[in-house]
Design a protein around this motif. Structure first.
Motif, PDB file in Angstrom:
ATOM      1  N   ILE A  11     -13.304  12.440  -5.357  1.00  0.00           N
ATOM      2  CA  ILE A  11     -11.968  11.906  -5.673  1.00  0.00           C
ATOM      3  C   ILE A  11     -12.138  10.855  -6.786  1.00  0.00           C
ATOM      4  CG2 ILE A  11     -10.705  12.409  -3.544  1.00  0.00           C
ATOM      5  CD1 ILE A  11     -11.614   9.699  -2.436  1.00  0.00           C
ATOM      6  N   PRO A  12     -12.457  11.298  -7.982  1.00  0.00           N
ATOM      7  CA  PRO A  12     -12.850  10.375  -9.055  1.00  0.00           C
ATOM      8  C   PRO A  12     -11.776   9.373  -9.465  1.00  0.00           C
ATOM      9  CG  PRO A  12     -12.527  12.612  -9.903  1.00  0.00           C
ATOM     10  CD  PRO A  12     -12.543  12.706  -8.414  1.00  0.00           C
ATOM     11  N   ALA A  13     -10.515   9.777  -9.461  1.00  0.00           N
ATOM     12  CA  ALA A  13      -9.453   8.843  -9.829  1.00  0.00           C
ATOM     13  C   ALA A  13      -9.345   7.722  -8.789  1.00  0.00           C
ATOM     14  CB  ALA A  13      -8.117   9.565  -9.966  1.00  0.00           C
ATOM     15  N   THR A  14      -9.455   8.115  -7.526  1.00  0.00           N
ATOM     16  CA  THR A  14      -9.424   7.124  -6.446  1.00  0.00           C
ATOM     17  C   THR A  14     -10.634   6.207  -6.529  1.00  0.00           C
ATOM     18  OG1 THR A  14      -8.285   8.717  -5.027  1.00  0.00           O
ATOM     19  CG2 THR A  14      -9.280   6.814  -3.949  1.00  0.00           C
TER      20      THR A  14
ATOM     21  N   CYS B  35       0.853  -1.188   0.000  1.00  0.00           N
ATOM     22  CA  CYS B  35       0.000   0.000   0.000  1.00  0.00           C
ATOM     23  C   CYS B  35       0.895   1.246   0.000  1.00  0.00           C
ATOM     24  CB  CYS B  35      -0.883  -0.016   1.237  1.00  0.00           C
ATOM     25  SG  CYS B  35      -2.034   1.378   1.346  1.00  0.00           S
ATOM     26  N   SER B  36       0.364   2.331  -0.544  1.00  0.00           N
ATOM     27  CA  SER B  36       1.110   3.598  -0.568  1.00  0.00           C
ATOM     28  C   SER B  36       1.191   4.267   0.799  1.00  0.00           C
ATOM     29  CB  SER B  36       0.457   4.575  -1.564  1.00  0.00           C
ATOM     30  OG  SER B  36       0.477   4.062  -2.863  1.00  0.00           O
TER      31      SER B  36
ATOM     32  N   ASN C 271       0.565   1.116  -4.309  1.00  0.00           N
ATOM     33  CA  ASN C 271      -0.637   1.824  -4.728  1.00  0.00           C
ATOM     34  C   ASN C 271      -1.631   1.814  -3.578  1.00  0.00           C
ATOM     35  OD1 ASN C 271      -2.414  -0.595  -4.890  1.00  0.00           O
ATOM     36  ND2 ASN C 271      -1.086  -1.159  -6.608  1.00  0.00           N
ATOM     37  N   ILE C 272      -2.724   2.518  -3.725  1.00  0.00           N
ATOM     38  CA  ILE C 272      -3.734   2.561  -2.677  1.00  0.00           C
ATOM     39  C   ILE C 272      -4.347   1.177  -2.488  1.00  0.00           C
ATOM     40  CG2 ILE C 272      -5.990   3.522  -2.028  1.00  0.00           C
ATOM     41  CD1 ILE C 272      -5.196   6.065  -3.520  1.00  0.00           C
ATOM     42  N   ALA C 273      -4.242   0.660  -1.265  1.00  0.00           N
ATOM     43  CA  ALA C 273      -4.838  -0.618  -0.853  1.00  0.00           C
ATOM     44  C   ALA C 273      -4.156  -1.835  -1.463  1.00  0.00           C
ATOM     45  CB  ALA C 273      -6.335  -0.650  -1.147  1.00  0.00           C
TER      46      ALA C 273
END
Length: 211
Positions: A123-126, A39-40, A62-64
């Motif tokens: 937070i559309p990209a997320t 995770c980041s 990356n996230i998660a």
């Protein structure tokens, strides 16, 4: 910024000098033994957790700690291509012997998959990225009462690791090596507040304390 510059100076004058010969050997090539997918989160430091030296881990974050499912090259999406490329490069070019999926406690990414659309729309990209963990959300909600938030957090983080292992095994070049015992895939869960690391035992379907 001052603290970062001070850190750079300390690295050059102390840490680099301690491992100078190692850095010189690494000048032209790297031969990491492990692809570490983490995770980041700023609290997760792969080299610190594993006590690894430079050149040992090929790290992608990356996230998660999500692994996109395999797709043919012409199907790649911008939102997933960086992680996919890192996996491909580590396995096919660097020929790592291990792949670690490392999740952790109090993961903001994992908790965010339960946020309402009106929040995620900001937070559309997320939001787009977290759609890759939709199967994790579905599985957890099927197993737990919705009001048990603490248990949901813990279960989501660990189910997510197992699901990302499954995603890794959609990559043909990984499946081939895995079936030939040329590569190991390890699920790892790190508890920030205790420093404990749990390893996934696929035979038991449970995480066990590394000791």
């Amino acid at each position: 910024m001052k603290s970062l510059v001070a850190g750079l100076i300390k690295f050059r004058t102390q840490d680099y000098e301690e491992h100078k010969n190692l850095f010189c050997r690494l000048k032209r090539r790297q031969e990491p033994h492990t692809l570490f997918i983490a995770c980041s989160d700023s609290r997760v430091v792969p080299e610190l957790i594993t006590k690894s030296l430079p050149g040992e881990l090929f790290v992608t974050r990356n996230i998660a700690n999500i692994v996109p499912k395999y797709k043919e090259a012409h199907e790649y999406e911008a939102t997933t291509s960086a992680t996919t490329a890192a996996i491909e490069y580590a396995v096919k070019v660097l020929k790592v012997k291990n792949i670690i999926i490392c999740g952790h406690s109090n993961c903001g990414g994992c908790s965010s998959i339960y946020l309402p659309d009106e929040v995620l729309d900001e937070i559309p990209a997320t939001k787009k990225w977290l759609e890759l963990a939709e199967n994790v959300k579905t599985r957890v909600l099927e197993e737990l009462p919705k009001d048990d938030l603490e248990m949901r957090e813990w279960l989501t983080e660990q189910v997510n690791i197992v699901e990302q292992i499954k995603h890794l095994l959609t990559y043909p070049f990984i499946v081939e090596k895995y079936n030939n015992n040329e590569i190991d895939i390890i699920g790892m869960y790190y508890t920030i507040e205790t420093g404990e690391v749990f390893i996934y035992n696929s035979m038991k379907g449970a995480f066990e304390l590394a000791n």
